[in-house]
Design an enzyme around this catalytic site. Structure first.
Site, PDB file in Angstrom:
ATOM      1  N   GLY A  14       0.843  -1.208   0.000  1.00  0.00           N
ATOM      2  CA  GLY A  14       0.000   0.000   0.000  1.00  0.00           C
ATOM      3  C   GLY A  14       0.871   1.249   0.000  1.00  0.00           C
ATOM      4  N   ARG A  75       0.966  -4.970  -5.128  1.00  0.00           N
ATOM      5  CA  ARG A  75       1.195  -6.172  -4.317  1.00  0.00           C
ATOM      6  C   ARG A  75       1.339  -7.310  -5.332  1.00  0.00           C
ATOM      7  NH1 ARG A  75      -3.230  -3.644  -0.995  1.00  0.00           N
ATOM      8  NH2 ARG A  75      -2.164  -2.746   0.794  1.00  0.00           N
ATOM      9  N   ASP A 106       5.875  -5.156   5.766  1.00  0.00           N
ATOM     10  CA  ASP A 106       6.514  -6.450   6.044  1.00  0.00           C
ATOM     11  C   ASP A 106       6.438  -7.422   4.867  1.00  0.00           C
ATOM     12  OD1 ASP A 106       3.853  -6.595   6.543  1.00  0.00           O
ATOM     13  OD2 ASP A 106       4.011  -7.853   8.330  1.00  0.00           O
ATOM     14  N   THR A 130       4.347   2.704   5.379  1.00  0.00           N
ATOM     15  CA  THR A 130       2.961   2.278   5.567  1.00  0.00           C
ATOM     16  C   THR A 130       2.299   3.225   6.558  1.00  0.00           C
ATOM     17  OG1 THR A 130       1.498   0.608   6.558  1.00  0.00           O
ATOM     18  CG2 THR A 130       3.783   0.524   7.243  1.00  0.00           C
ATOM     19  N   ASP A 132       0.182   2.280   8.640  1.00  0.00           N
ATOM     20  CA  ASP A 132      -0.324   1.499   9.781  1.00  0.00           C
ATOM     21  C   ASP A 132       0.529   1.581  11.051  1.00  0.00           C
ATOM     22  OD1 ASP A 132      -2.268   0.747   8.006  1.00  0.00           O
ATOM     23  OD2 ASP A 132      -1.408  -1.217   7.577  1.00  0.00           O
ATOM     24  N   ASP A 134       2.933  -0.296  12.039  1.00  0.00           N
ATOM     25  CA  ASP A 134       2.932  -1.623  12.655  1.00  0.00           C
ATOM     26  C   ASP A 134       4.231  -2.373  12.415  1.00  0.00           C
ATOM     27  OD1 ASP A 134       2.636  -1.892   9.952  1.00  0.00           O
ATOM     28  OD2 ASP A 134       0.997  -3.319  10.025  1.00  0.00           O
ATOM     29  N   ARG A 176      -5.264  -1.795   9.362  1.00  0.00           N
ATOM     30  CA  ARG A 176      -5.262  -3.259   9.263  1.00  0.00           C
ATOM     31  C   ARG A 176      -5.438  -3.857  10.650  1.00  0.00           C
ATOM     32  NH1 ARG A 176      -3.712  -5.866   4.519  1.00  0.00           N
ATOM     33  NH2 ARG A 176      -2.701  -4.037   3.736  1.00  0.00           N
TER      34      ARG A 176
HETATM   35  O1  F6P Z   1      -1.640  -1.202   4.949  1.00  0.00           O
HETATM   36  C1  F6P Z   1      -2.196   0.028   4.599  1.00  0.00           C
HETATM   37  C2  F6P Z   1      -3.694  -0.087   4.468  1.00  0.00           C
HETATM   38  O2  F6P Z   1      -4.191   1.183   4.091  1.00  0.00           O
HETATM   39  C3  F6P Z   1      -4.417  -0.628   5.683  1.00  0.00           C
HETATM   40  O3  F6P Z   1      -4.577   0.317   6.689  1.00  0.00           O
HETATM   41  C4  F6P Z   1      -5.705  -1.102   5.055  1.00  0.00           C
HETATM   42  O4  F6P Z   1      -6.267  -2.163   5.803  1.00  0.00           O
HETATM   43  C5  F6P Z   1      -5.255  -1.613   3.711  1.00  0.00           C
HETATM   44  O5  F6P Z   1      -4.029  -0.995   3.423  1.00  0.00           O
HETATM   45  C6  F6P Z   1      -6.213  -1.331   2.588  1.00  0.00           C
HETATM   46  O6  F6P Z   1      -5.699  -1.955   1.461  1.00  0.00           O
HETATM   47  P1  F6P Z   1      -6.240  -1.697  -0.022  1.00  0.00           P
HETATM   48  O7  F6P Z   1      -5.613  -0.449  -0.514  1.00  0.00           O
HETATM   49  O8  F6P Z   1      -5.785  -2.887  -0.768  1.00  0.00           O
HETATM   50  O9  F6P Z   1      -7.718  -1.544   0.056  1.00  0.00           O
END
Ligand code: F6P
Length: 327
Positions: A14, A75, A106, A130, A132, A134, A176
């Site tokens: 992301g 990804r 990660d 990120t 997050d 985390d 997340r």
């Molecule tokens: O890891 C970053 C994040 O924005 C999380 O907070 C969220 O759960 C996820 O990515 C959303 O992913 P996507 O962009 O694939 O919807």
């Protein structure tokens, strides 16, 4: 002696605000040491598909303030296969890349470890990008501060209308499985309650705290819900609270991807600069399979295997403080 002649920079997973500022810093740090730089479009996918672009100092002009990533991101499942890694390695060799700066989470570092188990001639340094927050090995990930500020801006606005209409708002934030965005924004916005995946929560406890806030004369209430909250979805939680406590009219707001975009904050721009320069210096000094992160005010390196296998300690004192000052 520096054996790195050309580095490749890419983003993976992301996106997060500050990635561009970090690309800019790493590109210029490398050029400053006479190391050439190539950008790899869409992370591991671009490595496989041979999407490489030369980067100069001018290619990264006027991007320090821009959200997203000029290198795009993805990804990529194919990279986790032997065939995918082989294609990526062949392309890296074709472009004479001997070091990589990987900006991501990660999953990105896990991919780097797998790749290096087979192909040992390319050094890789990671940067935790990120929202997050985390990642083990850094107190703040790149983009977290901006995301929290985006949430604060939205929650402050929601508070205005919540107060005018005497309403209870459930506001879902990203993260997340991590509750950092929720905790920081709850503290910064004076939310009446926050639901975090790191804490055991219950509808009883939540209703009790909303009742307490009401008894203390509050005209509106805000509950910040981390998306990874284990009590259930925000809609389910709001429904259960409504059955038990109908003092307020209830509304739900899911902030979503707005949290991932926007111009990076000062904190993220400075962090991006420090991490980007450290990553390049580390490659030149011969380090590999390590992540640059901010610990106790210093930029330090943590081995990938630690950053993917350990969880950063959650700040329980902040949970206590949020509880003390919320009513
Ligand atoms: O890891 C970053 C994040 O924005 C999380 O907070 C969220 O759960 C996820 O990515 C959303 O992913 P996507 O962009 O694939 O919807």
């Amino acid at each position: 002696m520096n054996t790195i002649k050309k580095i490749g920079i890419f983003c993976s997973g992301g996106d997060s605000p500050g990635m561009n500022a970090c690309i800019r810093a790493a590109v210029r740090a490398a050029l400053n040491k006479n190391v050439k730089v190539t950008g790899i479009i869409r992370g591991y996918q671009g490595m496989i598909d041979n999407e490489f672009i030369a980067l100069t100092s001018r290619s990264v002009s006027n991007i320090v303030h821009r959200g997203g990533t000029i290198l795009r991101t993805a990804r990529c499942q194919e990279f986790m296969t032997k065939e995918g890694m082989k294609k990526a390695w062949e392309n890296l060799k074709k472009h004479e890349v001997d070091g990589l700066v990987a900006i991501g989470g990660d999953g990105t570092f896990r991919g780097a470890i797998e790749f290096s188990n087979i192909y040992k001639d390319i050094s890789i340094i990671g940067i935790p990008g990120t929202i997050d927050n985390d990642t083990y090995g850094t107190e703040f990930t790149l983009g977290f501060d901006t995301a929290v500020n985006t949430v604060i801006d939205a929650v402050d606005k929601i508070r205005d209308t919540a107060d005018s209409h005497h309403r209870l708002f459930f506001i879902e934030v990203m993260g997340r499985k991590s509750g950092w965005i929720a905790l920081y924004s709850a503290l910064a916005c004076g939310a009446e309650a926050v639901l975090l995946p790191e804490e055991p929560d219950s509808i009883d406890k939540l209703v009790e705290s909303l009742q307490e806030a009401k008894q203390k004369g509050k005209q509106s209430s805000i509950v910040i819900v981390a998306e990874g909250e284990e009590l259930g979805s925000t809609v389910e939680i709001a429904k259960k609270v409504k059955e038990r406590f109908d003092f307020y009219d209830i509304r739900i707001s899911v902030l979503g991807h707005v949290q991932r975009g926007g111009s990076p904050s000062c904190f993220d721009r400075v962090l991006a600069a420090r991490l980007g320069v450290k990553a390049v210096d580390a490659l030149i000094e011969g380090a590999s399979l390590k992540m640059a992160g901010l610990m106790n005010g210093e930029i330090v390196l943590t081995p990938f295997h630690e950053s993917i296998s350990k969880s950063p300690a959650f700040n329980r004192d902040l949970i206590r403080i949020a509880g003390v000052i919320s009513k």
